[in-house]
Design an enzyme around this catalytic site. Sequence first.
Site, PDB file in Angstrom:
ATOM      1  N   HIS A 247     -28.924  -3.183 -28.276  1.00 12.29           N
ATOM      2  CA  HIS A 247     -28.235  -4.046 -27.541  1.00 12.29           C
ATOM      3  C   HIS A 247     -28.929  -4.600 -26.488  1.00 12.29           C
ATOM      4  O   HIS A 247     -29.157  -4.244 -25.184  1.00 12.29           O
ATOM      5  CB  HIS A 247     -27.258  -3.227 -26.796  1.00 12.29           C
TER       6      HIS A 247
ATOM      7  N   GLU B 292     -17.069  -4.147 -32.306  1.00 12.90           N
ATOM      8  CA  GLU B 292     -16.444  -3.297 -33.463  1.00 12.90           C
ATOM      9  C   GLU B 292     -16.607  -4.538 -34.594  1.00 12.90           C
ATOM     10  O   GLU B 292     -16.109  -5.362 -34.583  1.00 12.90           O
ATOM     11  CB  GLU B 292     -15.253  -2.889 -33.593  1.00 12.90           C
ATOM     12  N   SER B 293     -17.433  -3.933 -35.625  1.00 17.96           N
ATOM     13  CA  SER B 293     -17.822  -5.049 -36.805  1.00 17.96           C
ATOM     14  C   SER B 293     -16.342  -5.263 -37.388  1.00 17.96           C
ATOM     15  O   SER B 293     -16.191  -6.530 -37.831  1.00 17.96           O
ATOM     16  CB  SER B 293     -18.941  -4.618 -37.598  1.00 17.96           C
TER      17      SER B 293
ATOM     18  N   GLU C 292     -28.749  -7.081 -24.742  1.00 18.87           N
ATOM     19  CA  GLU C 292     -27.723  -7.737 -23.647  1.00 18.87           C
ATOM     20  C   GLU C 292     -27.550  -6.707 -22.538  1.00 18.87           C
ATOM     21  O   GLU C 292     -26.908  -7.058 -21.741  1.00 18.87           O
ATOM     22  CB  GLU C 292     -26.568  -8.170 -24.261  1.00 18.87           C
TER      23      GLU C 292
ATOM     24  N   CYS D 239     -26.292  -5.665 -33.000  1.00 22.15           N
ATOM     25  CA  CYS D 239     -25.289  -4.257 -33.392  1.00 22.15           C
ATOM     26  C   CYS D 239     -24.460  -4.790 -34.502  1.00 22.15           C
ATOM     27  O   CYS D 239     -24.618  -5.018 -35.452  1.00 22.15           O
ATOM     28  CB  CYS D 239     -24.962  -3.723 -32.250  1.00 22.15           C
TER      29      CYS D 239
END
Lengths: 302, 205
Positions: free
Chosen positions: B176, B55-56, B178, B86
């Site tokens: 993403h 969450e940014s 990852e 992201c």
Amino acid sequence: MAENTDLEELRRGTDLVKRGFARMQKGGVIMDVVDPEQARIAEEAGAVAVMALEAVPADIRKRGGVARMADPADVAEIVESVSIPVMGKSRIGHTKEAQILEAVGVDMIDESEVLTPADDAYHIDKREFTAPFVCGARNLGEALRRIDEGAAMIRTKGEAGTGDVNQAVHHQRTIKGAIRKLEGMSHEEREAFAREIEAPAELVHETAEMGRLPVVNFAAGGIATPADAALMMHHECDGIFVGSGIFGAENPPEMAEAIVEATNNWDDPETLAEISKNLGKSMKGDANVDLPEEEKLQGRGV
Amino acid sequence: MSLTAGVVAVQGDVEEHAAAIERAAAARDHEVTVREIRDSGIVPDCDLLAMPGGESTTISRLLHSEGIAPEIRDHVAAGKPLLATCAGLIVASSDAGDDRVDELDLVDVSVERNAFGRQKDSFEAPLEVAGLDKPYPAVFIRAPVIDVVGDADVLASWDDRPVAVRDGPVVGTSFHPELTADSRIHGLAFFDNEAAAVPWLEGRN
């Protein structure tokens, strides 16, 4: 610059997308809120998501009666009020409440024992949904049955609304202990163990090979202080749900912020000491040992 | 040579990035030690950095309160590579369009948070990426899009909207890389980026 992306190959609601959402919550704190104002306080404090409810579990306990999904209008209002993900709770086995929550736009559905179960025998078939689900578990068998039904995240059940972390610790230790036992077993012993805990053998093997649950594993149920959150991270939880612990505290914004910081600094006692100072009173709560068996929520939906 | 990689670990999918870095390094016979960054003082030891999804608002808040933010700026100013995915891209951008995020201004783009919608609109799809020969299996989760590109190269677009960019030593993606076993984006960001000033790129032909 590369072009020609094929829009027809787009896929929604896959296991990867659902479990991926849960992974983005790791190391974070998800907070129970009952209105947009509380949701904004949670977001401001650094919550990774909020759980939109009609009442926090401690109040659900006090009130008694049938506990149901929140009014979708209230949930929608909370969805509109913050930029972080919003989760909602449906009753165990209540497919329609879950569909309503999905239609309102919640990012994850908690099929929760905190509400009154709608079905004694079956949980929701979570694979039918585009929205990901989180479910509670007390032991490895419950956790793997929920994952088999499609849950993208597992949380300890703990004993919600008590402010006593005792049962969350107990459930997390039970799950981790079973996984450690599994790791030392041969193939056929794992097959027998799968039958014993009534879990699909395939998931039992996968868990043994990974040395952990195949989905994200959060702590929930009774977490009321920064130290409680740090304790659950110490027990290798991936993140924290806090229910009544924040808005049941004397000073919710400070408590919320402190729990977020403690979750990040769980292995640093000196920082935890600073974080824990002068937060005012935590929620009063009820000790698990004093709770009559019939008032416990954790036995719902096994 | 042996490298030190850092993964910003205040919140988000940290282990997944660590594993992807290890796979990308192993594919090029580099030894790598991955360190989790939850506190200040570690970034200066790192040759390369990843800023994960999560969450940014949470990541931004903790990066500043833990004193990690200026260290990441110094890392990029020194020309060392950073992969921001992201939420990481939102935090690294020059404008997140949201005062709840305190941007690091490391990639000259402005982003729109949650541009594809809510979680039920999240998706996976094969994506053409400049520099990769075959499409990349991209996973978009409540993903941002890049709506204004300043002095940066667009590496990939989805539905005509930029979703991967490179600005000097920084590569940012709204998806993403990852989350899948395909570590080509990590390879692109850390080992094949000519704009990054890193010792393992200097001696090569």
